[in-house]
Scaffold this motif. Structure first.
Motif, PDB file in Angstrom:
ATOM      1  N   GLY A 136     -35.146  93.639 -46.323  1.00 28.70           N
ATOM      2  CA  GLY A 136     -34.988  92.643 -45.277  1.00 28.70           C
ATOM      3  C   GLY A 136     -35.790  92.931 -44.032  1.00 28.70           C
ATOM      4  N   SER A 137     -35.352  92.299 -42.944  1.00 33.90           N
ATOM      5  CA  SER A 137     -36.022  92.418 -41.653  1.00 33.90           C
ATOM      6  C   SER A 137     -34.976  92.575 -40.563  1.00 33.90           C
ATOM      7  N   LEU A 138     -35.369  93.266 -39.512  1.00 41.78           N
ATOM      8  CA  LEU A 138     -34.502  93.418 -38.351  1.00 41.78           C
ATOM      9  C   LEU A 138     -35.017  92.489 -37.262  1.00 41.78           C
ATOM     10  N   LEU A 139     -34.179  91.553 -36.860  1.00 42.55           N
ATOM     11  CA  LEU A 139     -34.571  90.547 -35.886  1.00 42.55           C
ATOM     12  C   LEU A 139     -33.802  90.736 -34.587  1.00 42.55           C
ATOM     13  N   SER A 140     -34.412  90.332 -33.498  1.00 48.17           N
ATOM     14  CA  SER A 140     -33.775  90.376 -32.189  1.00 48.17           C
ATOM     15  C   SER A 140     -33.562  88.935 -31.726  1.00 48.17           C
ATOM     16  N   ARG A 141     -32.374  88.661 -31.185  1.00 45.76           N
ATOM     17  CA  ARG A 141     -32.076  87.303 -30.717  1.00 45.76           C
ATOM     18  C   ARG A 141     -31.351  87.347 -29.385  1.00 45.76           C
ATOM     19  N   MET A 142     -31.568  86.316 -28.618  1.00 47.14           N
ATOM     20  CA  MET A 142     -30.785  86.080 -27.408  1.00 47.14           C
ATOM     21  C   MET A 142     -29.809  84.956 -27.760  1.00 47.14           C
ATOM     22  N   VAL A 143     -28.554  85.081 -27.344  1.00 42.19           N
ATOM     23  CA  VAL A 143     -27.550  84.061 -27.665  1.00 42.19           C
ATOM     24  C   VAL A 143     -26.965  83.487 -26.381  1.00 42.19           C
ATOM     25  N   ARG A 144     -26.475  82.273 -26.496  1.00 40.45           N
ATOM     26  CA  ARG A 144     -25.864  81.589 -25.358  1.00 40.45           C
ATOM     27  C   ARG A 144     -24.367  81.396 -25.640  1.00 40.45           C
ATOM     28  N   CYS A 145     -23.559  81.684 -24.627  1.00 38.55           N
ATOM     29  CA  CYS A 145     -22.114  81.476 -24.772  1.00 38.55           C
ATOM     30  C   CYS A 145     -21.728  80.072 -24.319  1.00 38.55           C
ATOM     31  N   ASN A 146     -22.587  79.456 -23.490  1.00 35.15           N
ATOM     32  CA  ASN A 146     -22.374  78.100 -22.960  1.00 35.15           C
ATOM     33  C   ASN A 146     -21.088  77.945 -22.151  1.00 35.15           C
ATOM     34  N   LYS A 147     -20.589  79.037 -21.600  1.00 32.56           N
ATOM     35  CA  LYS A 147     -19.428  78.951 -20.716  1.00 32.56           C
ATOM     36  C   LYS A 147     -19.899  78.436 -19.360  1.00 32.56           C
ATOM     37  N   PRO A 148     -19.146  77.533 -18.768  1.00 33.47           N
ATOM     38  CA  PRO A 148     -19.521  77.040 -17.446  1.00 33.47           C
ATOM     39  C   PRO A 148     -19.595  78.198 -16.439  1.00 33.47           C
ATOM     40  N   GLY A 149     -20.667  78.259 -15.694  1.00 33.09           N
ATOM     41  CA  GLY A 149     -20.823  79.286 -14.674  1.00 33.09           C
ATOM     42  C   GLY A 149     -21.351  80.618 -15.166  1.00 33.09           C
ATOM     43  N   CYS A 150     -21.690  80.749 -16.447  1.00 35.88           N
ATOM     44  CA  CYS A 150     -22.224  82.019 -16.972  1.00 35.88           C
ATOM     45  C   CYS A 150     -23.600  82.247 -16.354  1.00 35.88           C
ATOM     46  N   ARG A 151     -23.734  83.327 -15.600  1.00 37.14           N
ATOM     47  CA  ARG A 151     -24.998  83.571 -14.902  1.00 37.14           C
ATOM     48  C   ARG A 151     -26.142  83.880 -15.863  1.00 37.14           C
ATOM     49  N   HIS A 152     -25.843  84.425 -17.039  1.00 41.76           N
ATOM     50  CA  HIS A 152     -26.905  84.739 -18.005  1.00 41.76           C
ATOM     51  C   HIS A 152     -27.449  83.456 -18.645  1.00 41.76           C
ATOM     52  N   CYS A 153     -26.537  82.568 -19.032  1.00 44.60           N
ATOM     53  CA  CYS A 153     -26.963  81.338 -19.707  1.00 44.60           C
ATOM     54  C   CYS A 153     -27.586  80.338 -18.736  1.00 44.60           C
ATOM     55  N   GLU A 154     -27.107  80.308 -17.477  1.00 45.26           N
ATOM     56  CA  GLU A 154     -27.665  79.381 -16.492  1.00 45.26           C
ATOM     57  C   GLU A 154     -29.098  79.742 -16.122  1.00 45.26           C
ATOM     58  N   LYS A 155     -29.429  81.030 -16.178  1.00 44.22           N
ATOM     59  CA  LYS A 155     -30.799  81.461 -15.878  1.00 44.22           C
ATOM     60  C   LYS A 155     -31.745  81.155 -17.033  1.00 44.22           C
ATOM     61  N   GLY A 156     -31.186  80.796 -18.180  1.00 47.33           N
ATOM     62  CA  GLY A 156     -32.013  80.431 -19.326  1.00 47.33           C
ATOM     63  C   GLY A 156     -32.258  81.542 -20.321  1.00 47.33           C
ATOM     64  N   LYS A 157     -31.883  82.783 -19.992  1.00 43.00           N
ATOM     65  CA  LYS A 157     -32.152  83.893 -20.904  1.00 43.00           C
ATOM     66  C   LYS A 157     -31.077  84.028 -21.971  1.00 43.00           C
ATOM     67  N   GLY A 158     -29.847  83.930 -21.578  1.00 35.72           N
ATOM     68  CA  GLY A 158     -28.750  84.133 -22.512  1.00 35.72           C
ATOM     69  C   GLY A 158     -28.347  85.594 -22.561  1.00 35.72           C
ATOM     70  N   HIS A 159     -27.519  85.943 -23.513  1.00 36.21           N
ATOM     71  CA  HIS A 159     -27.008  87.298 -23.687  1.00 36.21           C
ATOM     72  C   HIS A 159     -27.810  88.015 -24.768  1.00 36.21           C
ATOM     73  N   GLY A 160     -27.932  89.312 -24.617  1.00 31.11           N
ATOM     74  CA  GLY A 160     -28.594  90.059 -25.672  1.00 31.11           C
ATOM     75  C   GLY A 160     -29.687  90.946 -25.127  1.00 31.11           C
ATOM     76  N   PRO A 161     -30.549  91.390 -25.978  1.00 31.80           N
ATOM     77  CA  PRO A 161     -30.706  90.906 -27.348  1.00 31.80           C
ATOM     78  C   PRO A 161     -29.621  91.454 -28.277  1.00 31.80           C
ATOM     79  N   ILE A 162     -29.305  90.642 -29.288  1.00 35.42           N
ATOM     80  CA  ILE A 162     -28.462  91.120 -30.373  1.00 35.42           C
ATOM     81  C   ILE A 162     -29.385  91.336 -31.563  1.00 35.42           C
ATOM     82  N   TRP A 163     -28.988  92.230 -32.447  1.00 34.75           N
ATOM     83  CA  TRP A 163     -29.831  92.581 -33.597  1.00 34.75           C
ATOM     84  C   TRP A 163     -29.219  92.014 -34.860  1.00 34.75           C
ATOM     85  N   ILE A 164     -30.076  91.455 -35.706  1.00 35.78           N
ATOM     86  CA  ILE A 164     -29.664  90.798 -36.943  1.00 35.78           C
ATOM     87  C   ILE A 164     -30.462  91.375 -38.106  1.00 35.78           C
TER      88      ILE A 164
END
Length: 110
Positions: free
Chosen positions: A27-55
Motif C-alpha cells: 500500500g501507500s502512506l497518505l497524509s490528509r487534513m480533515v475538517r470537523c466543521n464545528k462552528p467557531g473551529c479556528r483550524h477549519c475557519e482558517k481553511g487548513k483543517g486538522h492534521g495531518p492525519i496518516w492513512i
C-alpha cells in the motif's frame, strides 16, 4: 550468457538481501487534513483543517481500496513495513529473472 554457477551465486545473494517478510505491508502512506466543521473551529475557519492525519491505503484488487487510519506513533513502523514490501517485490523480480535465465540455460543444454 552467465554460467549456471554464477546464476546460482547471484540468486543466493539476492535471497540473503530479502527483508523479514513477517511484517511487510502493501500500500501507500497518505497524509490528509480533515475538517470537523464545528462552528467557531479556528483550524477549519482558517481553511487548513486538522492534521495531518496518516492513512494506510491498500488496494484490494477488484473490490476497491481499504483506507486505515495510522496513529502518529505507528507512522514510522508502517513506513518501514511499506518499504520492506517494496524491497521484497524488487528482489523477487530480480530472482525470478535469474531463475528464467537459469531455466533457459538448462533447456539449451539438454
Amino acid at each position: 550468457m552467465k554460467e549456471r554457477g554464477a546464476l546460482t551465486a547471484a540468486r543466493k545473494r539476492l535471497v540473503q538481501q530479502m527483508p523479514d517478510l513477517a511484517g511487510i505491508l502493501p500500500g501507500s502512506l497518505l497524509s490528509r487534513m480533515v475538517r470537523c466543521n464545528k462552528p467557531g473551529c479556528r483550524h477549519c475557519e482558517k481553511g487548513k483543517g486538522h492534521g495531518p492525519i496518516w492513512i494506510l491505503s491498500v488496494s484490494l484488487g477488484s473490490r476497491g481500496v481499504r483506507q486505515v487510519p495510522v496513529p502518529q506513533e505507528m507512522k514510522k513502523e508502517v513506513g518501514e513495513s511499506l518499504l520492506a514490501f517494496a524491497r521484497a517485490q524488487k528482489l523477487l523480480k530480480q530472482i525470478a529473472g535469474l531463475n528464467l535465465e537459469s531455466w533457459k540455460e538448462r533447456k539449451r543444454r539438454r
